[in-house]
Design an enzyme around this catalytic site. Structure first.
Site, short mmCIF file in Angstrom:
data_model
loop_
_atom_site.label_atom_id
_atom_site.label_comp_id
_atom_site.label_asym_id
_atom_site.label_seq_id
_atom_site.Cartn_x
_atom_site.Cartn_y
_atom_site.Cartn_z
N CYS A 105 0.85 -1.19 0.00
CA CYS A 105 0.00 0.00 0.00
C CYS A 105 0.89 1.25 0.00
O CYS A 105 1.87 1.30 0.75
CB CYS A 105 -0.89 -0.01 1.24
N HIS A 133 3.34 -7.65 14.02
CA HIS A 133 2.59 -7.48 12.77
C HIS A 133 3.55 -7.38 11.57
O HIS A 133 4.57 -6.70 11.66
CB HIS A 133 1.73 -6.21 12.86
N GLU A 135 3.48 -5.66 8.92
CA GLU A 135 3.79 -4.30 8.46
C GLU A 135 4.94 -3.71 9.28
O GLU A 135 5.86 -3.10 8.74
CB GLU A 135 2.55 -3.39 8.59
N SER A 273 -10.09 -5.29 5.38
CA SER A 273 -9.97 -6.37 4.41
C SER A 273 -11.17 -7.33 4.48
O SER A 273 -11.08 -8.47 4.06
CB SER A 273 -8.65 -7.11 4.62
#
Ligand code: F3S
Length: 290
Positions: A105, A133, A135, A273
């Site tokens: 993203c 996580h 990310e 999501s």
């Protein structure tokens, strides 16, 4: 009784872009791999797997793929997921000559750029987010030198930056907006020399604000999303703070609602999501059964 879906539900821009990228690549006839689950929603992953998409779980799985250098005859395509990956993963893809598409993203990409630049200048990076996580793990992999990940107010209270270092504070894109600023305030009170970049993405911010408002009005609140989805967990945290009857479900099967007669408004929100189909199923179920 009224059932109201939060107006900010549905795939966010980054998730939609990543999922569309995978469907686009399926048409190429190549063997499609995603590095990590493309998004944190098991329904979406199952659907993609049924179309032959394989998930590479970690760096060893990537390294085990046959090289894609010319002439090898191996037509694999690796798609980098919306959460992004560390710089090392791009290096491995290049070294192995594998074809890849980057579906990170852009909001996450921006954080990679910030931490790489700031850490190159010698600043110490603090990422406010969940250390487990993907990310955050990916973002850490763009920091040159040491960095810290802080998730709780207690951790922020205890944190002391390395001697003589300026700190640069960024946040996981899906972090709780109010909690981020609370942590930043702690640093300010301690007098740390810090530059702060709020990197919570606008989709997350809007969704959290809107979920908080709906939960504040609702007598019961349903939060739908994957159990590994950071933004869904944050929505649950926020809604529970506003509405004592808050339920976290992944699919309709998890929903065991017991609503007293006095309930007038049931609110539904969902992680970034969560497919619309699932949200509608839950909405219809509540409408019909209560
Ligand atoms: Fe991107 Fe924000 Fe979605 S960071 S993946 S638009 S939640």
């Amino acid at each position: 009784m009224e059932v109201r879906i939060d107006e900010c539900t549905g795939f966010c821009f980054g998730v939609k872009r990543a999922v569309d990228t995978v469907y686009e690549q399926i048409k190429s006839g190549k063997t499609i791999y995603t590095y990590g689950p493309i998004v944190h929603n098991e329904e979406v992953i199952r659907e993609l797997e049924s179309q032959g998409v394989r998930v590479l779980e970690g760096v060893q799985a990537l390294e085990a793929l046959p090289d894609g250098k010319e002439g090898s005859g191996h037509s694999a395509m690796v798609i980098i997921c919306a959460h992004g990956v560390s710089k090392r993963i791009y290096e491995i893809l290049e070294e192995k000559g594998l074809e890849y598409v980057d579906a990170t993203c852009p909001f996450v990409k921006r954080i990679h750029g910030i931490v790489e630049k700031e850490s190159s200048k010698g600043n110490y990076i603090v990422i406010v987010g969940d250390p487990g996580h993907p990310e955050v793990k990916g973002t850490l992999g763009w920091c040159r030198g040491d960095a810290a990940v802080l998730e709780t107010v207690e951790e922020a209270e205890k944190f002391v930056p390395p001697e003589g270092k300026n700190i640069c504070v960024v946040s996981q894109t899906t972090f709780n907006y109010n909690k981020f600023y609370y942590i930043v305030e702690i640093f300010e009170k301690k007098g740390y020399n810090s530059s702060v970049v709020n990197t919570i993405c606008s989709a997350t911010e809007e969704r959290q604000r809107s979920a908080r408002a709906l939960a504040g009005e609702a007598d019961a609140m349903i939060v739908i999303g994957g159990k590994h989805s950071s933004n869904t967990k944050k929505l649950y945290e926020i809604c529970s703070g506003e509405c004592a009857n808050t339920y976290f479900i992944q699919t309709l099967d998890d929903l065991h609602l017991e609503l007293p007669k006095s309930v007038r408004l049931v609110g539904i929100t969902a992680g970034a999501s969560t497919p619309n189909k699932l949200i509608e199923e839950v909405q219809n179920y509540v409408r019909i059964n209560f």
